[in-house]
Design a protein around this motif. Structure first.
Motif, short mmCIF file in Angstrom:
data_model
loop_
_atom_site.label_atom_id
_atom_site.label_comp_id
_atom_site.label_asym_id
_atom_site.label_seq_id
_atom_site.Cartn_x
_atom_site.Cartn_y
_atom_site.Cartn_z
N SER A 10 0.85 -1.19 0.00
CA SER A 10 0.00 0.00 0.00
C SER A 10 0.88 1.24 0.00
CB SER A 10 -0.93 0.01 1.21
OG SER A 10 -0.19 0.07 2.42
N VAL A 11 0.41 2.29 -0.72
CA VAL A 11 1.15 3.55 -0.79
C VAL A 11 0.19 4.70 -0.52
CG1 VAL A 11 0.85 3.65 -3.31
CG2 VAL A 11 2.63 5.03 -2.21
N ARG A 12 0.61 5.64 0.31
CA ARG A 12 -0.18 6.81 0.63
C ARG A 12 0.26 7.98 -0.22
NH1 ARG A 12 -0.78 9.59 6.66
NH2 ARG A 12 -1.81 11.53 5.96
N ILE A 13 -0.68 8.51 -1.02
CA ILE A 13 -0.43 9.67 -1.86
C ILE A 13 -1.62 10.61 -1.67
CG2 ILE A 13 0.03 10.53 -4.18
CD1 ILE A 13 0.97 7.72 -4.96
N GLU A 14 -1.41 11.65 -0.87
CA GLU A 14 -2.50 12.59 -0.60
C GLU A 14 -2.81 13.42 -1.84
OE1 GLU A 14 -2.23 14.83 3.01
OE2 GLU A 14 -1.27 13.18 4.10
N THR A 15 -4.09 13.65 -2.07
CA THR A 15 -4.52 14.39 -3.24
C THR A 15 -5.06 15.75 -2.84
OG1 THR A 15 -6.70 13.37 -3.07
CG2 THR A 15 -5.10 12.29 -4.50
N PRO A 16 -5.06 16.72 -3.76
CA PRO A 16 -4.56 16.63 -5.15
C PRO A 16 -3.04 16.74 -5.19
CG PRO A 16 -5.32 18.85 -4.72
CD PRO A 16 -5.65 18.06 -3.49
N THR A 17 -2.44 16.10 -6.19
CA THR A 17 -1.00 16.18 -6.38
C THR A 17 -0.67 15.73 -7.79
OG1 THR A 17 1.12 15.69 -5.31
CG2 THR A 17 -0.40 13.85 -5.59
N TYR A 18 0.59 15.73 -8.12
CA TYR A 18 1.04 15.29 -9.44
C TYR A 18 0.68 13.82 -9.62
CZ TYR A 18 4.30 14.41 -13.30
OH TYR A 18 4.86 14.07 -14.50
N ASN A 19 -0.11 13.52 -10.66
CA ASN A 19 -0.73 12.20 -10.72
C ASN A 19 0.14 11.09 -11.30
OD1 ASN A 19 -0.95 12.45 -13.60
ND2 ASN A 19 -2.82 13.64 -13.32
N SER B 247 -5.30 7.64 -0.14
CA SER B 247 -5.01 9.05 0.11
C SER B 247 -4.83 9.38 1.58
CB SER B 247 -6.14 9.92 -0.47
OG SER B 247 -7.37 9.58 0.12
N ALA B 248 -5.05 8.40 2.47
CA ALA B 248 -4.90 8.65 3.91
C ALA B 248 -4.59 7.33 4.60
CB ALA B 248 -6.19 9.26 4.48
N GLY B 249 -4.16 7.43 5.86
CA GLY B 249 -3.93 6.25 6.69
C GLY B 249 -2.53 5.70 6.55
N PRO B 250 -2.17 4.77 7.43
CA PRO B 250 -0.84 4.17 7.39
C PRO B 250 -0.65 3.32 6.14
CG PRO B 250 -2.23 3.04 8.98
CD PRO B 250 -2.99 4.23 8.55
N ALA B 251 0.59 3.30 5.64
CA ALA B 251 0.90 2.53 4.44
C ALA B 251 2.37 2.17 4.45
CB ALA B 251 0.56 3.34 3.19
#
Length: 333
Positions: A116-125, A140-144
């Motif tokens: 799992s990977v956490r990538i908060e949005t919006p950001t470079y996609n 977009s949230a939580g531990p990863a």
């Protein structure tokens, strides 16, 4: 620089749904599509849909060997040493030069087993798209097990704190951080599981050169080096990159110029009715009532801008070339 109180999840947008995190590849720079729809010659247009410095680094004289010979080890090491000095890379961190940061982004997810990977949005996609393609669960949230932080963030300019980056595998994308080197997180590049990305195309304005850097955990950089293979960076890119990274006077003057230009752009857009909500000194993010209508209005005057699939109100503009400010002013009047 953006207001630090603006978070990556605030503002007038609709976030991507959990598990997708904008895995589509939506980009600026698609001027051909604008021309097909609105007409005009390429020379008529100013492309403000990207965050590329409109006043690029002046190219040094290239030799015939730069074009005809395989890049030699001495030239490669000269570039790496220039990069180490320019970014104050800490002892214990390794550096890899590559044909653009995007080539590194595509390969990073393969460095660890897909979890799992956490990538908060919006950001470079591109980050979410690359991880999803390698089988990672994007959230977009939580531990990863992995985390990506674009610093400063694109498009809102959010600056991350080191204590917010807690995953065992952490990618810090500093493609736009050369405008604010004091806020770089490069000091953490030697930490296990950490990779810091640097883009040459944005600040130096030479995106077509295709040059980027991965700086970080030596084990991860070694794996990236094996994946990239030999001679990944061209002879011209080695020469230009080394010269630019050694030219500290140009970098200092350019930061001052970009800061003034970004302030000028804000004043112009605010007079036209837009509200500044973030960005960096290379691009600005505005809240407008109808972003698509604003984009069409500007495009009819051959000014191309950036809108986003997750927001009806976000409009992003890069900086016009110095001789073409009048064209943007006329489009807004």
């Amino acid at each position: 620089m953006a207001d630090p109180s603006i978070s990556a999840t605030s503002g007038p947008q609709t976030a991507a749904p959990e598990g997708t995190a904008e895995t589509g590849r939506d980009h600026g720079g698609n001027l051909g599509a604008a021309m097909a729809k609105f007409g005009g010659r390429r020379a008529d247009w100013i492309d403000l849909s990207t965050g590329i410095n409109p006043t690029p680094y002046p190219l040094p004289q290239l030799t015939t060997e730069d074009w005809t010979a395989l890049p030699d080890r001495a030239a490669q090491m000269a570039l790496i040493e220039a990069a180490r000095r320019f970014w104050s890379v800490p002892e214990g961190a390794d550096i890899l030069a590559a044909p653009g940061a995007s080539a590194l982004i595509a390969r990073l997810p393969a460095l660890r087993p897909a979890r799992s990977v956490r990538i908060e949005t919006p950001t470079y996609n591109e980050h979410a798209a690359a991880f999803a393609q390698q089988g990672w669960q994007v959230q977009s949230a939580g531990p990863a097990e992995a985390q990506v932080a674009v610093h400063p963030n694109n498009p809102d300019g959010r600056m991350w704190l080191a204590e917010e980056l807690t995953a065992p595998f952490c990618v810090i994308d500093e493609s736009f951080c050369d405008i604010c080197p004091a806020q770089s997180l490069i000091a953490h590049a030697a930490l296990p599981g950490t990779v810091v990305l640097k883009s040459f195309g944005k600040f130096w304005g030479l995106a077509g050169l295709r040059l980027g850097f991965a700086i970080g955990d030596p084990d991860l950089i070694a794996a990236l080096r094996d994946a990239m293979g030999p001679w990944a960076v061209s002879g011209p890119a080695l020469r230009v990159g080394t010269a630019a990274l050694c030219d500290l006077d140009w970098a200092d003057a350019t930061r001052r110029y970009l800061a003034d230009a970004a302030s000028r752009l804000d004043q112009l857009m605010q007079r036209a009715g837009a509200q500044t909500v973030g960005g960096t000194d290379l691009f600005r993010l505005y809240d407008v009532e109808d972003a698509a209508a604003w984009q069409d209005r500007l495009a009819r005057a051959q000014v191309w801008s950036r809108i986003f699939p997750y927001s009806t109100r976000f409009l992003r503009l890069g900086l016009p070339p110095e001789p073409r400010w009048h064209q943007l002013e006329a489009a807004l009047s």
